[in-house]
Design a protein around this motif. Structure first.
Motif, PDB file in Angstrom:
ATOM      1  N   ASP A  46       0.821  -1.214   0.000  1.00 49.32           N
ATOM      2  CA  ASP A  46       0.000   0.000   0.000  1.00 49.32           C
ATOM      3  C   ASP A  46       0.854   1.264   0.000  1.00 49.32           C
ATOM      4  N   GLY A  47       1.970   1.239   0.758  1.00 49.43           N
ATOM      5  CA  GLY A  47       2.840   2.405   0.790  1.00 49.43           C
ATOM      6  C   GLY A  47       3.577   2.599  -0.523  1.00 49.43           C
ATOM      7  N   HIS A  48       4.051   1.510  -1.091  1.00 51.22           N
ATOM      8  CA  HIS A  48       4.817   1.608  -2.330  1.00 51.22           C
ATOM      9  C   HIS A  48       3.961   2.143  -3.473  1.00 51.22           C
ATOM     10  N   ARG A  49       2.709   1.723  -3.548  1.00 55.04           N
ATOM     11  CA  ARG A  49       1.850   2.132  -4.659  1.00 55.04           C
ATOM     12  C   ARG A  49       1.429   3.602  -4.560  1.00 55.04           C
ATOM     13  N   LYS A  50       1.650   4.221  -3.388  1.00 51.52           N
ATOM     14  CA  LYS A  50       1.348   5.652  -3.260  1.00 51.52           C
ATOM     15  C   LYS A  50       2.378   6.521  -3.984  1.00 51.52           C
ATOM     16  N   ILE A  51       3.565   5.983  -4.202  1.00 47.74           N
ATOM     17  CA  ILE A  51       4.620   6.764  -4.843  1.00 47.74           C
ATOM     18  C   ILE A  51       4.347   6.789  -6.348  1.00 47.74           C
ATOM     19  N   ARG A  52       4.096   7.966  -6.863  1.00 48.10           N
ATOM     20  CA  ARG A  52       3.725   8.126  -8.268  1.00 48.10           C
ATOM     21  C   ARG A  52       4.776   8.949  -9.010  1.00 48.10           C
ATOM     22  N   PHE A  53       5.057   8.522 -10.221  1.00 49.84           N
ATOM     23  CA  PHE A  53       5.965   9.295 -11.064  1.00 49.84           C
ATOM     24  C   PHE A  53       5.246  10.547 -11.562  1.00 49.84           C
ATOM     25  N   ARG A  54       5.939  11.663 -11.565  1.00 48.45           N
ATOM     26  CA  ARG A  54       5.359  12.916 -12.062  1.00 48.45           C
ATOM     27  C   ARG A  54       5.401  12.896 -13.599  1.00 48.45           C
ATOM     28  N   GLU A  55       4.226  12.863 -14.221  1.00 50.00           N
ATOM     29  CA  GLU A  55       4.149  12.672 -15.666  1.00 50.00           C
ATOM     30  C   GLU A  55       4.935  13.704 -16.445  1.00 50.00           C
ATOM     31  N   GLU A  56       4.963  14.932 -15.957  1.00 51.98           N
ATOM     32  CA  GLU A  56       5.657  15.989 -16.685  1.00 51.98           C
ATOM     33  C   GLU A  56       7.175  15.816 -16.655  1.00 51.98           C
ATOM     34  N   LYS A  57       7.661  14.891 -15.809  1.00 56.41           N
ATOM     35  CA  LYS A  57       9.095  14.659 -15.683  1.00 56.41           C
ATOM     36  C   LYS A  57       9.579  13.485 -16.538  1.00 56.41           C
ATOM     37  N   ALA A  58       8.708  12.901 -17.351  1.00 52.70           N
ATOM     38  CA  ALA A  58       9.066  11.720 -18.131  1.00 52.70           C
ATOM     39  C   ALA A  58      10.234  12.008 -19.078  1.00 52.70           C
ATOM     40  N   LEU A  59      11.030  11.003 -19.306  1.00 54.24           N
ATOM     41  CA  LEU A  59      12.103  11.105 -20.282  1.00 54.24           C
ATOM     42  C   LEU A  59      11.493  11.313 -21.666  1.00 54.24           C
ATOM     43  N   TYR A  60      11.981  12.298 -22.401  1.00 55.98           N
ATOM     44  CA  TYR A  60      11.485  12.689 -23.727  1.00 55.98           C
ATOM     45  C   TYR A  60      10.098  13.329 -23.667  1.00 55.98           C
ATOM     46  N   SER A  61       9.724  13.901 -22.524  1.00 54.94           N
ATOM     47  CA  SER A  61       8.389  14.498 -22.363  1.00 54.94           C
ATOM     48  C   SER A  61       8.256  15.846 -23.078  1.00 54.94           C
ATOM     49  N   GLU A  62       9.348  16.357 -23.603  1.00 56.52           N
ATOM     50  CA  GLU A  62       9.270  17.652 -24.274  1.00 56.52           C
ATOM     51  C   GLU A  62       8.458  17.587 -25.572  1.00 56.52           C
ATOM     52  N   ASP A  63       8.218  16.385 -26.074  1.00 58.11           N
ATOM     53  CA  ASP A  63       7.450  16.229 -27.312  1.00 58.11           C
ATOM     54  C   ASP A  63       6.324  15.225 -27.093  1.00 58.11           C
ATOM     55  N   LYS A  64       5.064  15.665 -27.149  1.00 54.31           N
ATOM     56  CA  LYS A  64       3.919  14.779 -26.948  1.00 54.31           C
ATOM     57  C   LYS A  64       3.808  13.721 -28.029  1.00 54.31           C
ATOM     58  N   GLU A  65       4.412  13.971 -29.196  1.00 48.48           N
ATOM     59  CA  GLU A  65       4.354  13.005 -30.280  1.00 48.48           C
ATOM     60  C   GLU A  65       5.563  12.070 -30.275  1.00 48.48           C
ATOM     61  N   SER A  66       6.242  12.046 -29.138  1.00 44.04           N
ATOM     62  CA  SER A  66       7.367  11.133 -28.959  1.00 44.04           C
ATOM     63  C   SER A  66       6.982  10.061 -27.948  1.00 44.04           C
ATOM     64  N   TYR A  67       7.675   8.931 -28.007  1.00 45.16           N
ATOM     65  CA  TYR A  67       7.566   7.959 -26.921  1.00 45.16           C
ATOM     66  C   TYR A  67       8.150   8.586 -25.656  1.00 45.16           C
ATOM     67  N   ARG A  68       7.564   8.266 -24.499  1.00 50.44           N
ATOM     68  CA  ARG A  68       8.040   8.805 -23.229  1.00 50.44           C
ATOM     69  C   ARG A  68       8.268   7.673 -22.236  1.00 50.44           C
ATOM     70  N   VAL A  69       9.236   7.853 -21.357  1.00 50.03           N
ATOM     71  CA  VAL A  69       9.618   6.828 -20.385  1.00 50.03           C
ATOM     72  C   VAL A  69       9.413   7.362 -18.975  1.00 50.03           C
ATOM     73  N   GLN A  70       8.717   6.582 -18.148  1.00 48.12           N
ATOM     74  CA  GLN A  70       8.541   6.908 -16.735  1.00 48.12           C
ATOM     75  C   GLN A  70       9.139   5.790 -15.888  1.00 48.12           C
ATOM     76  N   PHE A  71       9.661   6.142 -14.716  1.00 50.31           N
ATOM     77  CA  PHE A  71      10.388   5.181 -13.893  1.00 50.31           C
ATOM     78  C   PHE A  71       9.589   4.774 -12.659  1.00 50.31           C
ATOM     79  N   PHE A  72       9.901   3.577 -12.159  1.00 50.15           N
ATOM     80  CA  PHE A  72       9.302   3.081 -10.924  1.00 50.15           C
ATOM     81  C   PHE A  72      10.292   3.229  -9.776  1.00 50.15           C
ATOM     82  N   HIS A  73       9.746   3.566  -8.619  1.00 51.56           N
ATOM     83  CA  HIS A  73      10.557   3.781  -7.423  1.00 51.56           C
ATOM     84  C   HIS A  73      10.846   2.441  -6.746  1.00 51.56           C
ATOM     85  N   PRO A  74      12.073   2.219  -6.245  1.00 50.07           N
ATOM     86  CA  PRO A  74      12.361   0.967  -5.534  1.00 50.07           C
ATOM     87  C   PRO A  74      11.643   0.905  -4.190  1.00 50.07           C
ATOM     88  N   GLY A  75      11.351  -0.326  -3.756  1.00 51.75           N
ATOM     89  CA  GLY A  75      10.661  -0.564  -2.498  1.00 51.75           C
ATOM     90  C   GLY A  75       9.758  -1.773  -2.614  1.00 51.75           C
TER      91      GLY A  75
END
Length: 510
Positions: free
Chosen positions: A67-96
């Motif tokens: 329950d605690g681990h699933r509360k940690i959410r990646f901030r969508e605006e921080k995704a890798l390659y997020s500068e272009d909406k027409e690009s693939y974007r990568v979001q990361f998972f937090h360890p725990g």
């Protein structure tokens, strides 16, 4: 004039050159920019002792529960390659929680490879009270990939890599279900099973309008190293091209290529059924195999008290995969899990699938939480030394179903006792198929039934037209002696000597 070198200077120069050559041969993680350089790194790693990936997490993250681990959410605006909406974007998972091993990432732009260090500012920790000056993790736990916005006109996650060498994908119409793995080691054979890790990933900078997203991955385990390249394009069928070069640090009892894990608790063919309001509970309901110039096989899944092992040997594999052919919600009645919307997977060999076998492992289970089905390709020949590579390449499709050409397709399997007797009756429904047979209206196919690996007598076999489905229904009855504990069964429909259906295969255990 150039003065001659002394012998001492010549020896020194030769030693220096040898040292430089050795140093040049030792690639670092930052030197990887393409599949070829990753292959060299994996080969280099295979000659070194195995070091398990580990990190000492801050006690706060170490003790996190689900329950605690699933509360940690990646901030969508921080995704890798997020500068272009027409690009693939990568979001990361937090360890725990269950995911404590560090996974490191690099971004590749042309000939340069740049690390992506762990950054807590990429995450929203919700109401979790983080300790002051907590120790930052050394890496992430995994990642997800989002498609360009135009594909679905919304945020669309289509692929996840997380935990050992596991990964999953979805289509634009079907949700998560089956898990794939980079490789399976000692799943059968008696030795402890190993779960090598994808320890490092490299993301190729996506270009505008590019159809496929490229990922490189380094596999590392006690007995094996490997270089992987994944090129993936999401859609109604999510298409994935996989290339891998594997090196064995030491001999293994079994190596599985293109392995999948799925879940089958019970289905229409299960007896006895659990006390559950749902008629069926499974991610997949059958193994499908196609042999070049041979049969198209459908093997319904089932489980019993003991492990069930099925091996299909061939040197002409055309493809294999796990399917979920039942798409009728009424047969599942699960509004949350939506088992009728789970994808099938299909492997089309390109390279390295010569002589070997498709292996199916079915483990007993009493619930739906954990995967209990494994399917994979087992090569007949393995490398004899760490220096000898095993190269494989295949197309992996995540889709609604892989059709068996124009053959009559198996759509259901049911079984039970004949009324007031202990004879076993099997009822297998087929589609009409696409073959233009031009037969009289009252014509029905012939049914061939073969029993092996145990004693049983075939009492009756026949086919009738199924008015409800427009296809065919095949029946056969068996007298199974009390001493028989295992049977392998096969049936297929024929027009004379011509096979017109898939080959239905089944394993019965007392």
């Amino acid at each position: 004039m150039i003065a001659p070198r002394s012998s001492g200077s010549l020896i020194l120069s030769l030693c220096t050159a040898a040292c430089l050559a050795t140093h040049a041969a030792d690639l670092t993680l930052a030197d990887v920019t393409d599949f070829e350089s990753l292959q060299k790194l994996a080969a280099q790693l295979a000659l070194k002792p195995y070091e398990a990936p580990s990190q000492q997490l801050d006690p706060f993250f170490e003790s996190l529960k689900y329950d605690g681990h699933r509360k940690i959410r990646f901030r969508e605006e921080k995704a890798l390659y997020s500068e272009d909406k027409e690009s693939y974007r990568v979001q990361f998972f937090h360890p725990g929680w269950m995911f404590k091993k560090p996974v490191e990432f690099y971004r590749v732009d042309g000939a340069a490879s740049t690390p992506v260090p762990f950054n807590p500012e990429l995450f929203d920790y919700a109401d979790l009270k983080l300790p002051e000056n907590f120790k930052k993790p050394e890496g992430y736990a995994g990642f997800r990939v989002l498609a360009p916005h135009s594909l679905m006109d919304k945020r669309f996650e289509f692929m996840v890599f997380m935990g050992a060498s596991y990964y999953r994908a979805v289509t634009t119409e079907l949700g998560y279900g089956i898990s794939a793995r980079g490789v399976a080691v000692n799943t059968i054979g008696g030795k402890p099973e190993e779960f090598p890790d994808f320890t490092h990933f490299w993301f190729q900078q996506p270009k505008p309008g590019e159809k496929y997203f490229r990922i490189l991955a380094l596999l590392n385990g006690p007995s094996i190293t490997g270089a992987y390249q994944f090129d993936t394009s999401p859609g109604k069928t999510t298409d994935m091209l996989v290339k891998a070069t594997l090196h064995l640090r030491q001999p293994v009892e079994m190596l599985g290529i293109a392995p999948f894990s799925s879940m089958f608790w019970f289905g229409e063919n299960s007896h006895p059924k659990p006390y559950d309001f749902r008629p069926e509970v499974h991610d997949s309901d059958g193994l499908q195999i196609e042999i070049a110039d041979g049969p198209s096989i459908w093997r319904p899944l089932d489980v019993s008290r003991d492990l069930r092992l099925s091996i299909f040997e061939t040197d002409k594999l055309k493809g294999f995969g796990l399917g979920e052919r039942d798409r009728d919600f009424n047969n599942f009645q699960d509004l949350e899990a939506m088992y009728h919307n789970r994808p099938a997977v299909w492997v089309e060999p390109i390279k390295g699938f010569t002589k070997g076998s498709v292996v199916l492992v079915e483990l007993s289970t009493g619930e739906e939480t954990w995967d209990n089905i494994v399917a994979m390709w087992r090569p007949a020949e393995l490398p004899k030394s760490p220096e000898e590579p095993l190269n494989v390449e295949y197309r992996l499709a995540w889709l609604e179903e892989q059709l068996p050409g124009l053959l009559c397709k198996v759509i259901s399997t049911r079984r039970g006792f004949v009324m007031k007797k202990e004879d076993h009756e099997y009822v297998v429904d087929f589609t009409k198929g696409g073959l233009n047979l031009k037969k009289p209206q009252d014509w029905v196919p012939e049914l061939e039934v073969v029993i092996s690996n145990g004693d049983a007598k075939i009492l009756d076999k026949r086919v009738m037209h199924n008015r409800e489905t427009g296809g065919w229904r095949a029946f056969f009855k068996l007298d199974v002696p009390p001493k028989t504990n295992l049977l392998e069964m096969m049936c297929e429909m024929k027009d004379g000597d011509k096979v017109i259906s898939e080959r239905w295969m089944y394993q019965w255990r007392r």
